[in-house]
Design a protein around this motif. Structure first.
Motif, mmCIF file in Angstrom:
data_model
loop_
_atom_site.group_PDB
_atom_site.id
_atom_site.type_symbol
_atom_site.label_atom_id
_atom_site.label_comp_id
_atom_site.label_asym_id
_atom_site.label_seq_id
_atom_site.Cartn_x
_atom_site.Cartn_y
_atom_site.Cartn_z
ATOM 1 N N LEU A 25 -62.464 25.395 -35.820
ATOM 2 C CA LEU A 25 -62.926 25.240 -37.201
ATOM 3 C C LEU A 25 -62.114 26.114 -38.157
ATOM 4 O O LEU A 25 -61.847 25.726 -39.302
ATOM 5 C CB LEU A 25 -64.414 25.602 -37.295
ATOM 6 C CG LEU A 25 -65.371 24.612 -36.625
ATOM 7 C CD1 LEU A 25 -66.763 25.224 -36.485
ATOM 8 C CD2 LEU A 25 -65.437 23.294 -37.404
ATOM 9 N N THR A 26 -61.709 27.287 -37.676
ATOM 10 C CA THR A 26 -60.900 28.196 -38.495
ATOM 11 C C THR A 26 -59.527 27.603 -38.771
ATOM 12 O O THR A 26 -59.035 27.625 -39.902
ATOM 13 C CB THR A 26 -60.751 29.557 -37.798
ATOM 14 O OG1 THR A 26 -62.043 30.103 -37.568
ATOM 15 C CG2 THR A 26 -59.955 30.521 -38.667
ATOM 16 N N PHE A 27 -58.893 27.055 -37.740
ATOM 17 C CA PHE A 27 -57.580 26.438 -37.946
ATOM 18 C C PHE A 27 -57.679 25.245 -38.892
ATOM 19 O O PHE A 27 -56.812 25.043 -39.751
ATOM 20 C CB PHE A 27 -56.963 26.021 -36.609
ATOM 21 C CG PHE A 27 -56.280 27.144 -35.896
ATOM 22 C CD1 PHE A 27 -55.209 27.813 -36.480
ATOM 23 C CD2 PHE A 27 -56.710 27.555 -34.644
ATOM 24 C CE1 PHE A 27 -54.574 28.861 -35.830
ATOM 25 C CE2 PHE A 27 -56.082 28.603 -33.981
ATOM 26 C CZ PHE A 27 -55.013 29.257 -34.575
ATOM 27 N N LEU A 40 -54.661 18.432 -35.850
ATOM 28 C CA LEU A 40 -55.393 19.600 -35.351
ATOM 29 C C LEU A 40 -55.611 19.527 -33.839
ATOM 30 O O LEU A 40 -55.436 20.536 -33.138
ATOM 31 C CB LEU A 40 -56.742 19.726 -36.071
ATOM 32 C CG LEU A 40 -57.590 20.945 -35.680
ATOM 33 C CD1 LEU A 40 -56.904 22.238 -36.106
ATOM 34 C CD2 LEU A 40 -58.979 20.850 -36.298
ATOM 35 N N GLU A 41 -55.980 18.364 -33.330
ATOM 36 C CA GLU A 41 -56.229 18.241 -31.887
ATOM 37 C C GLU A 41 -54.965 18.511 -31.083
ATOM 38 O O GLU A 41 -55.009 19.194 -30.050
ATOM 39 C CB GLU A 41 -56.770 16.849 -31.560
ATOM 40 C CG GLU A 41 -58.211 16.635 -31.988
ATOM 41 C CD GLU A 41 -58.754 15.288 -31.540
ATOM 42 O OE1 GLU A 41 -58.119 14.642 -30.675
ATOM 43 O OE2 GLU A 41 -59.801 14.883 -32.067
ATOM 44 N N PHE A 43 -52.459 20.371 -32.063
ATOM 45 C CA PHE A 43 -52.177 21.796 -32.191
ATOM 46 C C PHE A 43 -53.035 22.612 -31.229
ATOM 47 O O PHE A 43 -52.533 23.485 -30.512
ATOM 48 C CB PHE A 43 -52.413 22.262 -33.633
ATOM 49 C CG PHE A 43 -52.277 23.753 -33.795
ATOM 50 C CD1 PHE A 43 -51.030 24.331 -33.958
ATOM 51 C CD2 PHE A 43 -53.396 24.576 -33.749
ATOM 52 C CE1 PHE A 43 -50.898 25.713 -34.073
ATOM 53 C CE2 PHE A 43 -53.283 25.950 -33.864
ATOM 54 C CZ PHE A 43 -52.028 26.525 -34.032
ATOM 55 N N LEU A 44 -54.341 22.337 -31.209
ATOM 56 C CA LEU A 44 -55.245 23.114 -30.369
ATOM 57 C C LEU A 44 -54.938 22.935 -28.886
ATOM 58 O O LEU A 44 -55.041 23.885 -28.099
ATOM 59 C CB LEU A 44 -56.699 22.737 -30.656
ATOM 60 C CG LEU A 44 -57.226 23.136 -32.038
ATOM 61 C CD1 LEU A 44 -58.625 22.578 -32.255
ATOM 62 C CD2 LEU A 44 -57.229 24.657 -32.220
ATOM 63 N N GLU A 45 -54.535 21.724 -28.510
ATOM 64 C CA GLU A 45 -54.200 21.465 -27.105
ATOM 65 C C GLU A 45 -53.025 22.341 -26.660
ATOM 66 O O GLU A 45 -52.991 22.839 -25.533
ATOM 67 C CB GLU A 45 -53.852 19.980 -26.928
ATOM 68 C CG GLU A 45 -53.653 19.583 -25.480
ATOM 69 C CD GLU A 45 -53.402 18.098 -25.314
ATOM 70 O OE1 GLU A 45 -52.898 17.713 -24.249
ATOM 71 O OE2 GLU A 45 -53.697 17.322 -26.254
ATOM 72 N N VAL A 46 -52.068 22.527 -27.557
ATOM 73 C CA VAL A 46 -50.901 23.373 -27.256
ATOM 74 C C VAL A 46 -51.249 24.856 -27.406
ATOM 75 O O VAL A 46 -50.860 25.691 -26.587
ATOM 76 C CB VAL A 46 -49.724 22.988 -28.199
ATOM 77 C CG1 VAL A 46 -48.601 24.016 -28.120
ATOM 78 C CG2 VAL A 46 -49.213 21.603 -27.860
ATOM 79 N N TYR A 47 -51.984 25.173 -28.471
ATOM 80 C CA TYR A 47 -52.244 26.576 -28.829
ATOM 81 C C TYR A 47 -53.146 27.301 -27.824
ATOM 82 O O TYR A 47 -52.893 28.473 -27.493
ATOM 83 C CB TYR A 47 -52.875 26.629 -30.221
ATOM 84 C CG TYR A 47 -53.401 27.993 -30.605
ATOM 85 C CD1 TYR A 47 -52.556 28.967 -31.133
ATOM 86 C CD2 TYR A 47 -54.759 28.313 -30.445
ATOM 87 C CE1 TYR A 47 -53.036 30.224 -31.475
ATOM 88 C CE2 TYR A 47 -55.246 29.565 -30.788
ATOM 89 C CZ TYR A 47 -54.381 30.514 -31.297
ATOM 90 O OH TYR A 47 -54.861 31.765 -31.628
ATOM 91 N N GLU A 48 -54.199 26.635 -27.353
ATOM 92 C CA GLU A 48 -55.203 27.357 -26.552
ATOM 93 C C GLU A 48 -54.637 27.988 -25.286
ATOM 94 O O GLU A 48 -54.908 29.169 -25.010
ATOM 95 C CB GLU A 48 -56.407 26.453 -26.273
ATOM 96 C CG GLU A 48 -57.268 26.283 -27.533
ATOM 97 C CD GLU A 48 -58.410 25.299 -27.404
ATOM 98 O OE1 GLU A 48 -58.580 24.720 -26.302
ATOM 99 O OE2 GLU A 48 -59.138 25.112 -28.401
ATOM 100 N N LYS A 74 -46.323 31.012 -33.641
ATOM 101 C CA LYS A 74 -44.914 30.633 -33.657
ATOM 102 C C LYS A 74 -44.583 29.733 -32.469
ATOM 103 O O LYS A 74 -43.936 28.689 -32.612
ATOM 104 C CB LYS A 74 -44.057 31.899 -33.631
ATOM 105 C CG LYS A 74 -42.561 31.678 -33.417
ATOM 106 C CD LYS A 74 -41.916 31.014 -34.601
ATOM 107 C CE LYS A 74 -40.399 30.979 -34.411
ATOM 108 N NZ LYS A 74 -39.754 30.058 -35.362
ATOM 109 N N GLU A 75 -45.054 30.122 -31.290
ATOM 110 C CA GLU A 75 -44.751 29.354 -30.086
ATOM 111 C C GLU A 75 -45.396 27.961 -30.134
ATOM 112 O O GLU A 75 -44.781 26.965 -29.732
ATOM 113 C CB GLU A 75 -45.220 30.124 -28.855
ATOM 114 C CG GLU A 75 -44.656 29.616 -27.558
ATOM 115 C CD GLU A 75 -44.901 30.575 -26.407
ATOM 116 O OE1 GLU A 75 -45.316 30.082 -25.340
ATOM 117 O OE2 GLU A 75 -44.687 31.795 -26.572
ATOM 118 N N ALA A 76 -46.618 27.902 -30.626
ATOM 119 C CA ALA A 76 -47.305 26.602 -30.717
ATOM 120 C C ALA A 76 -46.587 25.667 -31.688
ATOM 121 O O ALA A 76 -46.363 24.488 -31.383
ATOM 122 C CB ALA A 76 -48.755 26.810 -31.147
#
Length: 228
Positions: A25-27, A40-41, A43-48, A74-76
């Motif tokens: 929710l923050t992102f 967003l989905e 991004f979150l799949e990569v970021y988490e 940065k990496e995401a």
């Protein structure tokens, strides 16, 4: 033989405070405010998993707090091939911390289990999270008053699973290891760390990974009632 438990120590993120939901929710919020156009989905799949990797490095003293906050973003973005300036990443890393504690979803059953335990045991927190953010999370989600002591890694100078943070928490609580139990979501940081100094443990496997046979394991907070 069942131990005589007097003190219950909880981890905070991913144990009581629903980090994944609040983080998503923050992102969503900060991407909208900063006009970041990315799914967003995706991004979150990569970021988490990247975030979990950097938290492990942070626990091991291999990256700084500032490096963690910048590098995970940065990496995401690099993996997603989203062109974004360093100053924007730095802005997002600050905005993320600022907005994260405005979302305060807790895991299902948090208040119920804390109410169930509070008159039977002294309750405490041991967290590797950043001090300023953790205090806001607990206050904003209305769980701060359940806990007699709060121990975070910044006040001790080391992070779970280092035995120093557990011993500091026990001293602060005036508790002995053999009368204490640690409940958390990380096998390495929470469960093995506490077990190594003689505390009892309950592994909160909220992702239902079923990756341990060595420790008491639950997938819902209510199941703590089976042990306490």
């Amino acid at each position: 033989m069942r131990r005589h438990i007097k003190h219950v120590f909880f981890d905070l993120d991913h144990t009581l405070w629903d980090f994944d939901k609040n983080s998503g929710l923050t992102f969503e919020k900060i991407f909208k405010l900063s006009d970041i156009e990315t799914n967003l989905e995706d991004f979150l799949e990569v970021y988490e998993p990247i975030n979990l990797k950097y938290w492990k490095l942070y626990r091991e003293e291999r990256v700084s707090k500032a490096n963690l906050r910048y590098s995970r973003l940065k990496e995401a973005f690099d993996i997603l091939e989203v062109a974004i300036e360093d100053k924007t990443i730095n802005h997002l890393s600050v905005a993320y911390i600022d907005y994260l504690t405005t979302f305060n979803h807790l895991f299902e059953g948090t208040f119920e289990i804390l109410d169930y335990l509070k008159n039977k045991y002294e309750l405490h927190i041991i967290t590797n999270g950043f001090e300023e953010a953790q205090e806001r999370k607990m206050k904003n989600s209305n769980i701060r008053d359940y806990f007699k002591t709060i121990t975070n890694s910044e006040m001790v100078g080391v992070k779970k699973p280092n035995p120093k943070i557990f011993n500091f928490a026990l001293d602060s609580a005036n508790a002995l290891p053999e009368e204490s139990i640690m409940i958390g979501d990380s096998l390495e940081a929470d469960i093995e760390g506490a077990d190594n100094i003689g505390m009892d443990t309950i592994y909160f496997d909220y992702r239902n990974l079923n990756n341990t046979k060595d420790y008491k394991r639950i997938t819902k907070l209510k199941s703590i009632e089976n042990y306490l």
